[in-house]
Write a protein that holds these residues in place. Structure first.
Motif, PDB file in Angstrom:
ATOM      1  N   LYS A  70      41.684  23.493   7.602  1.00 46.79           N
ATOM      2  CA  LYS A  70      41.325  23.537   9.014  1.00 46.79           C
ATOM      3  C   LYS A  70      41.142  24.991   9.435  1.00 46.79           C
ATOM      4  CE  LYS A  70      44.199  19.503  10.230  1.00 46.79           C
ATOM      5  NZ  LYS A  70      45.366  19.062  11.053  1.00 46.79           N
ATOM      6  N   GLY A  71      40.194  25.214  10.339  1.00 48.28           N
ATOM      7  CA  GLY A  71      39.964  26.573  10.808  1.00 48.28           C
ATOM      8  C   GLY A  71      39.594  26.610  12.268  1.00 48.28           C
ATOM      9  N   LEU A  72      39.802  27.763  12.880  1.00 46.99           N
ATOM     10  CA  LEU A  72      39.476  27.964  14.289  1.00 46.99           C
ATOM     11  C   LEU A  72      38.719  29.278  14.429  1.00 46.99           C
ATOM     12  CD1 LEU A  72      40.360  26.280  16.887  1.00 46.99           C
ATOM     13  CD2 LEU A  72      41.857  28.219  17.372  1.00 46.99           C
ATOM     14  N   VAL A  73      37.512  29.197  14.990  1.00 51.03           N
ATOM     15  CA  VAL A  73      36.711  30.385  15.284  1.00 51.03           C
ATOM     16  C   VAL A  73      36.163  30.235  16.699  1.00 51.03           C
ATOM     17  CG1 VAL A  73      36.108  30.790  12.867  1.00 51.03           C
ATOM     18  CG2 VAL A  73      34.606  29.372  14.285  1.00 51.03           C
ATOM     19  N   HIS A  74      35.458  31.249  17.182  1.00 49.57           N
ATOM     20  CA  HIS A  74      34.913  31.232  18.538  1.00 49.57           C
ATOM     21  C   HIS A  74      33.396  31.277  18.480  1.00 49.57           C
ATOM     22  CE1 HIS A  74      38.798  33.706  19.381  1.00 49.57           C
ATOM     23  NE2 HIS A  74      39.071  32.447  19.127  1.00 49.57           N
ATOM     24  N   TYR A  75      32.758  30.767  19.510  1.00 47.96           N
ATOM     25  CA  TYR A  75      31.296  30.764  19.512  1.00 47.96           C
ATOM     26  C   TYR A  75      30.734  32.183  19.480  1.00 47.96           C
ATOM     27  CZ  TYR A  75      31.068  32.057  24.496  1.00 47.96           C
ATOM     28  OH  TYR A  75      31.168  32.716  25.695  1.00 47.96           O
ATOM     29  N   ARG A  76      31.499  33.161  19.947  1.00 46.01           N
ATOM     30  CA  ARG A  76      31.032  34.551  19.936  1.00 46.01           C
ATOM     31  C   ARG A  76      31.556  35.350  18.752  1.00 46.01           C
ATOM     32  NH1 ARG A  76      32.068  37.576  25.388  1.00 46.01           N
ATOM     33  NH2 ARG A  76      34.199  36.864  24.953  1.00 46.01           N
ATOM     34  N   ARG A  77      32.503  34.779  18.013  1.00 40.10           N
ATOM     35  CA  ARG A  77      33.067  35.476  16.857  1.00 40.10           C
ATOM     36  C   ARG A  77      33.151  34.511  15.683  1.00 40.10           C
ATOM     37  NH1 ARG A  77      36.828  37.558  20.886  1.00 40.10           N
ATOM     38  NH2 ARG A  77      36.432  39.776  21.281  1.00 40.10           N
ATOM     39  N   LEU A  78      32.504  34.872  14.575  1.00 39.11           N
ATOM     40  CA  LEU A  78      32.465  34.009  13.403  1.00 39.11           C
ATOM     41  C   LEU A  78      32.805  34.812  12.155  1.00 39.11           C
ATOM     42  CD1 LEU A  78      29.101  32.161  14.186  1.00 39.11           C
ATOM     43  CD2 LEU A  78      31.411  31.255  14.539  1.00 39.11           C
ATOM     44  N   VAL A 160      55.017  44.578  16.177  1.00 38.09           N
ATOM     45  CA  VAL A 160      54.554  45.108  17.464  1.00 38.09           C
ATOM     46  C   VAL A 160      54.585  46.629  17.508  1.00 38.09           C
ATOM     47  CG1 VAL A 160      55.186  43.035  18.735  1.00 38.09           C
ATOM     48  CG2 VAL A 160      56.832  44.929  18.570  1.00 38.09           C
ATOM     49  N   GLN A 161      55.238  47.268  16.541  1.00 46.67           N
ATOM     50  CA  GLN A 161      55.258  48.725  16.499  1.00 46.67           C
ATOM     51  C   GLN A 161      54.170  49.302  15.600  1.00 46.67           C
ATOM     52  OE1 GLN A 161      56.889  50.660  18.548  1.00 46.67           O
ATOM     53  NE2 GLN A 161      57.682  48.782  19.494  1.00 46.67           N
ATOM     54  N   ARG A 162      53.343  48.438  15.054  1.00 50.75           N
ATOM     55  CA  ARG A 162      52.202  48.905  14.265  1.00 50.75           C
ATOM     56  C   ARG A 162      51.015  49.206  15.169  1.00 50.75           C
ATOM     57  NH1 ARG A 162      52.536  44.048   9.980  1.00 50.75           N
ATOM     58  NH2 ARG A 162      54.229  44.807   8.654  1.00 50.75           N
ATOM     59  N   THR A 163      50.059  49.937  14.613  1.00 44.08           N
ATOM     60  CA  THR A 163      48.837  50.242  15.362  1.00 44.08           C
ATOM     61  C   THR A 163      47.693  49.301  14.997  1.00 44.08           C
ATOM     62  OG1 THR A 163      48.203  51.874  13.689  1.00 44.08           O
ATOM     63  CG2 THR A 163      49.440  52.675  15.607  1.00 44.08           C
ATOM     64  N   SER A 164      47.978  48.256  14.234  1.00 45.72           N
ATOM     65  CA  SER A 164      46.937  47.304  13.851  1.00 45.72           C
ATOM     66  C   SER A 164      47.520  45.897  13.810  1.00 45.72           C
ATOM     67  CB  SER A 164      46.348  47.662  12.482  1.00 45.72           C
ATOM     68  OG  SER A 164      47.349  47.609  11.481  1.00 45.72           O
ATOM     69  N   ALA A 165      46.628  44.906  13.945  1.00 44.30           N
ATOM     70  CA  ALA A 165      47.069  43.508  13.937  1.00 44.30           C
ATOM     71  C   ALA A 165      45.877  42.599  13.685  1.00 44.30           C
ATOM     72  CB  ALA A 165      47.721  43.147  15.268  1.00 44.30           C
ATOM     73  N   HIS A 166      46.171  41.389  13.202  1.00 39.41           N
ATOM     74  CA  HIS A 166      45.136  40.360  13.078  1.00 39.41           C
ATOM     75  C   HIS A 166      44.965  39.707  14.446  1.00 39.41           C
ATOM     76  CE1 HIS A 166      46.575  40.518   8.775  1.00 39.41           C
ATOM     77  NE2 HIS A 166      45.273  40.627   8.624  1.00 39.41           N
ATOM     78  N   MET A 167      43.839  39.951  15.076  1.00 41.33           N
ATOM     79  CA  MET A 167      43.630  39.507  16.450  1.00 41.33           C
ATOM     80  C   MET A 167      42.676  38.309  16.523  1.00 41.33           C
ATOM     81  SD  MET A 167      45.615  41.660  17.963  1.00 41.33           S
ATOM     82  CE  MET A 167      45.228  41.708  19.715  1.00 41.33           C
ATOM     83  N   PHE A 168      42.354  37.927  17.745  1.00 43.50           N
ATOM     84  CA  PHE A 168      41.331  36.934  18.106  1.00 43.50           C
ATOM     85  C   PHE A 168      41.784  35.476  18.004  1.00 43.50           C
ATOM     86  CE2 PHE A 168      38.631  40.333  15.916  1.00 43.50           C
ATOM     87  CZ  PHE A 168      38.523  41.094  17.066  1.00 43.50           C
ATOM     88  N   ASN A 169      43.005  35.199  17.510  1.00 46.53           N
ATOM     89  CA  ASN A 169      43.427  33.805  17.314  1.00 46.53           C
ATOM     90  C   ASN A 169      42.413  33.039  16.462  1.00 46.53           C
ATOM     91  OD1 ASN A 169      45.863  33.909  18.805  1.00 46.53           O
ATOM     92  ND2 ASN A 169      44.738  33.699  20.721  1.00 46.53           N
ATOM     93  N   MET A 170      41.915  33.699  15.444  1.00 47.65           N
ATOM     94  CA  MET A 170      40.980  33.102  14.492  1.00 47.65           C
ATOM     95  C   MET A 170      41.634  33.027  13.124  1.00 47.65           C
ATOM     96  SD  MET A 170      37.382  35.046  15.330  1.00 47.65           S
ATOM     97  CE  MET A 170      36.674  34.499  13.767  1.00 47.65           C
TER      98      MET A 170
END
Length: 262
Positions: A70-78, A160-170
């Protein structure tokens, strides 16, 4: 292997081709768009979309769909075919969307696919949230983790103390992992919601639980030692980089005018 990637949208718009992609409508529109599934059927939290954003779709997929992947993406982000295609036109980008063969190859080796990390360079995920949103809500989230999932707190503090993260809820994952992560995430967010007053929040700030969840993804993934890989995300539209960068720097200098007073 049956794979279903849900493309979340609040409007009728262009969708990627391929049998693995399923348009999924969210939001309050009365009519259901032709060819779209909808997150307000079966077991759902569709009425929370104003505050949970694409998470209402994630909940619906976890509780109503059966598939191996199962996967979740956005119409503006693929997810792309592996390249960034940063300078490609939108039409060209649609020719480089991840296809079933590429997905199957990755899922044979990994349990989850995540976007490449977004790097803020000059600030941490915590300070970035503080400059844009209400930091008391992240403090509430940490408190909920302390009470319900104390083993996750060290991972939360580290992430939360890092300067990077996996974003977008994708993300794309094997079904059991998709469902397990979703159940854990919702358990945390529902408790945060009980303790949070969003009176006076702007419409943007009211999307609070979608924003918090972006910073919980890495917490869960690292705590559970998920075997994942990263794939570039393509933005399927125009990006106003000058405006974005200017806004980012102004928030860094001036802070969020709506943030909580100490």
């Amino acid at each position: 292997m049956k794979s279903e990637i849900y493309v979340v949208s609040h409007k009728q718009t262009r969708m990627p081709e391929g049998k693995i992609y399923y348009p999924l409508q969210v939001g309050p529109a009365k009519e259901t768009f032709k060819g779209y599934l909808r997150d307000n059927t079966g077991d759902n939290i569709a009425d929370r979309n104003q505050n949970y954003s694409e998470l209402t779709a994630q909940y619906w997929v976890a509780h109503n769909r059966q598939a191996d992947v199962k996967g979740l993406v956005h119409y503006r982000r693929l997810f792309s075919d592996g390249g960034s295609h940063f300078f490609a036109t939108v039409d060209q980008k649609y020719n480089h969307v991840m296809n079933e063969k590429q997905l199957t190859k990755l899922m044979d080796k990994y349990d989850m696919i995540l976007p490449r990390k977004r790097n803020y360079y000059i600030e941490t995920s915590w300070s970035h949230y503080e400059h844009i949103h209400h930091i008391k809500d992240m403090e509430t989230t940490r408190k909920v983790l302390e009470e319900k999932y104390p083993d996750y707190v060290p991972y939360f503090d580290k992430c939360v103390q890092r300067t990077s993260a996996h974003m977008f809820n994708m993300f794309i994952a094997k079904s059991a992992i998709f469902d397990e992560y979703t159940d854990w995430l919702m358990d945390v967010l529902f408790e945060v919601e009980k303790r949070t007053d969003i009176t006076g929040y702007t419409p943007y700030e009211q999307r609070i639980y979608g924003f918090i969840s972006e910073l919980l993804m890495d917490v869960w993934v690292e705590k559970n030692e998920i075997n994942y890989t990263e794939v570039p995300v393509m933005f399927m539209g125009k990006q106003h980089w000058v405006k974005k960068i200017t806004s980012f720097l102004m928030r860094k200098i001036k802070g969020n005018p709506n943030k909580d007073e100490k």
